[in-house]
Scaffold this motif. Structure first.
Motif, PDB file in Angstrom:
ATOM      1  N   ILE A  68       2.374   1.717  -3.500  1.00 10.03           N
ATOM      2  CA  ILE A  68       1.359   2.189  -4.454  1.00 10.03           C
ATOM      3  C   ILE A  68       1.066   3.675  -4.229  1.00 10.03           C
ATOM      4  O   ILE A  68       0.993   4.454  -5.192  1.00 10.03           O
ATOM      5  N   VAL A  69       0.911   4.086  -2.994  1.00 13.64           N
ATOM      6  CA  VAL A  69       0.647   5.502  -2.689  1.00 13.64           C
ATOM      7  C   VAL A  69       1.801   6.366  -3.187  1.00 13.64           C
ATOM      8  O   VAL A  69       1.596   7.387  -3.851  1.00 13.64           O
ATOM      9  N   PHE A  70       3.038   5.972  -2.872  1.00 12.36           N
ATOM     10  CA  PHE A  70       4.202   6.741  -3.314  1.00 12.36           C
ATOM     11  C   PHE A  70       4.278   6.812  -4.837  1.00 12.36           C
ATOM     12  O   PHE A  70       4.608   7.857  -5.401  1.00 12.36           O
ATOM     13  N   VAL A  95       0.840  -1.203   0.000  1.00 14.33           N
ATOM     14  CA  VAL A  95       0.000   0.000   0.000  1.00 14.33           C
ATOM     15  C   VAL A  95       0.875   1.253   0.000  1.00 14.33           C
ATOM     16  O   VAL A  95       0.630   2.200  -0.767  1.00 14.33           O
ATOM     17  N   VAL A  96       1.921   1.278   0.823  1.00  9.80           N
ATOM     18  CA  VAL A  96       2.832   2.432   0.859  1.00  9.80           C
ATOM     19  C   VAL A  96       3.468   2.642  -0.511  1.00  9.80           C
ATOM     20  O   VAL A  96       3.523   3.770  -1.018  1.00  9.80           O
ATOM     21  N   ARG A 136       1.782   6.597  -6.970  1.00  7.43           N
ATOM     22  CA  ARG A 136       0.700   7.467  -7.457  1.00  7.43           C
ATOM     23  C   ARG A 136       1.066   8.935  -7.266  1.00  7.43           C
ATOM     24  O   ARG A 136       0.790   9.766  -8.116  1.00  7.43           O
ATOM     25  N   ILE A 137       1.696   9.257  -6.143  1.00  7.37           N
ATOM     26  CA  ILE A 137       2.105  10.636  -5.876  1.00  7.37           C
ATOM     27  C   ILE A 137       3.195  11.063  -6.858  1.00  7.37           C
ATOM     28  O   ILE A 137       3.182  12.179  -7.364  1.00  7.37           O
ATOM     29  N   SER A 138       4.137  10.166  -7.127  1.00  4.44           N
ATOM     30  CA  SER A 138       5.294  10.530  -7.954  1.00  4.44           C
ATOM     31  C   SER A 138       4.983  10.612  -9.445  1.00  4.44           C
ATOM     32  O   SER A 138       5.723  11.243 -10.192  1.00  4.44           O
TER      33      SER A 138
END
Length: 176
Positions: free
Chosen positions: A28-30, A25-26, A32-34
């Protein structure tokens, strides 16, 4: 002793499950942000970052010595460095050349460029295979073959009666 090889207890399995889900999850979040460029396959540098992210994820999942917070920081460092390098390469040509190199002309207007082939460590067989992969029967049908910065070949088909020109930004025969 032998049972430790196959099953080391429920605690290890539970840790792998919990940390695995959270690390995923971490990541994927990173990502998506990048942005999409982080996992692009535009050049060798991008491939290295992708492999490093996968290796980091595996280490976080399987090593009891690496905490989830340390793994998340490692993801952030890799993605942050990727962002800085790609941001810089878009704005400074010298950074782009350092990171990605330049495309290289290997075949042009009916002749192989031996110095370019040697410099790129490419064989004539690989050039011929690239031409065939592009739907042409032989080199005579190609105007030029270019080794791109991502390691792929671009083959430009010869137009009957038309003289091929060197694409902009490609090291041509005059550079040999």
């Amino acid at each position: 002793m032998l049972e430790d090889v196959f099953f080391d207890g429920w605690a290890g399995l539970a840790r792998t499950l919990v940390v695995g889900v959270m690390a995923y999850v971490v990541l994927i979040v990173f990502l998506r942000i990048s942005g999409k460029r982080t996992l692009s396959k535009m050049n060798a540098f991008d491939l290295i970052v992708t492999v490093a992210l996968g290796s980091t994820l595996a280490t976080v999942l399987l090593s009891k010595d690496v905490a989830l917070a340390e793994g998340a920081l490692a993801f952030a460092v890799l993605i942050g460095l990727q962002f800085i390098v790609t941001w810089s390469s878009v704005r400074a040509r010298w950074v782009r050349r350092l990171v990605t190199g330049e495309p290289r002309l290997l075949y042009y207007q009916g002749r192989l460029l031996p110095q370019a082939l040697l410099g790129a460590r490419v064989t004539v067989d690989e050039i011929e295979a690239a031409v065939r992969s592009s739907g042409m029967a032989n080199l005579a049908q190609a105007a030029s073959v270019i080794l791109e910065t991502d390691g792929s070949f671009s083959v430009i088909k010869r137009q009957d009666g038309q003289i091929a020109t060197v694409p902009v930004g490609v090291a041509g025969p005059q550079d040999e």
